[in-house]
Design a protein around this motif. Structure first.
Motif, PDB file in Angstrom:
ATOM      1  N   LYS A 143     -27.743   2.432 -39.451  1.00 52.38           N
ATOM      2  CA  LYS A 143     -28.790   2.208 -38.449  1.00 52.38           C
ATOM      3  C   LYS A 143     -28.704   0.791 -37.879  1.00 52.38           C
ATOM      4  O   LYS A 143     -28.788   0.592 -36.663  1.00 52.38           O
ATOM      5  N   ASP A 147     -28.159  -0.082 -34.075  1.00 56.44           N
ATOM      6  CA  ASP A 147     -29.198  -0.867 -33.374  1.00 56.44           C
ATOM      7  C   ASP A 147     -28.550  -2.026 -32.625  1.00 56.44           C
ATOM      8  O   ASP A 147     -28.909  -2.332 -31.484  1.00 56.44           O
ATOM      9  N   ARG A 189     -33.678   7.253 -30.382  1.00 59.56           N
ATOM     10  CA  ARG A 189     -33.636   5.842 -30.778  1.00 59.56           C
ATOM     11  C   ARG A 189     -32.589   5.060 -29.978  1.00 59.56           C
ATOM     12  O   ARG A 189     -32.673   3.847 -29.847  1.00 59.56           O
TER      13      ARG A 189
END
Ligand SMILES: N[C@@H](CCC(=O)N[C@@H](CS)C(=O)NCC(=O)O)C(=O)O
Length: 214
Positions: A143, A147, A189
């Motif tokens: 993640k 990101d 996301r």
């Protein structure tokens, strides 16, 4: 004159469900380098693979000379050199600040995919042997890397105004996670990365190398 039809043939070993194999295959397609794809699994086809590659590590790229290259990063380096000699623009600039920038973004994508591959291997364990803390650590590392890539993607491409190896490795990483580990993909996301993936997955070089989902 050398044309794509008369070029000596390279051989690429490994399935396209491997993000490492897929990024090499997409790069060869992008450069117009013909190759024979030896579609064997490191797990399901061990008897057939043993005489070709007793390390059972893919991708393995065999050059027309018979020389064998391991590690996708070194294979890409060879392909970039090939491209440069053929008068093409290398997907990773050969030197300078842009080279470092592309390589560092490739590194983030490679870290994300290494953690995703780790998650996929965890699934091969009997459930009693799964180490949940480790799985959580892999998920978190994946993640964080994604990101960072999402935050870096401001324009059409990750570096400059044309596709680089940073884009190929990132899109291959997304493909692996979304299609091989769909429940690990955090929906909504990563809009910028999803947009990049949608555009590149529709290009001829990506369409020519579909993920094997057996
Ligand atoms: N750093 C390597 C990673 C390659 C890799 O881990 N390939 C996997 C398939 S996705 C593999 O060969 N797995 C079998 C094994 O490691 O025993 C590369 O970039 O080529």
């Amino acid at each position: 004159m050398t044309t794509a039809d008369t070029l000596p043939v390279h051989q690429l070993l490994g399935l396209f469900d491997s993000p490492y194999v897929r990024r090499v295959a997409i790069t060869m397609t992008h450069y117009g380098i013909p190759f024979e794809h030896v579609s064997l699994s490191v797990f399901r086809h061990m008897d057939q693979m043993r005489p070709l590659n007793p390390l059972f590590k893919v991708p393995m790229l065999t050059l027309p000379s018979g020389e064998k290259l391991y590690e996708s990063a070194y294979q890409l380096d060879y392909l970039d050199e090939w491209a440069e000699q053929a008068g093409l623009q290398a997907l990773t600039p050969r030197h300078g600040a842009q080279r470092r920038e592309v390589l560092q973004k490739v590194a983030l994508a490679t870290i994300a995919v290494e953690k995703a591959v780790g998650l996929a291997y965890e699934r091969r364990r009997p459930s009693a042997l799964v180490w949940n803390e480790w799985v959580e650590r892999l998920r978190e590392q994946m993640k964080v890397a994604l990101d960072q890539l999402e935050a870096m993607l401001k324009g059409e491409y990750l570096v400059g105004s044309r596709m680089s190896q940073a884009d190929i490795t990132t899109v291959v990483t997304l493909g692996f996670i979304r299609f091989v580990l769909p429940e690990e993909w955090p929906i909504a996301r990563y809009p910028a990365l999803e947009n990049l993936a949608a555009r590149l997955e529709a290009t001829p070089e990506f369409l020519a190398v579909p993920i094997d989902k057996e």
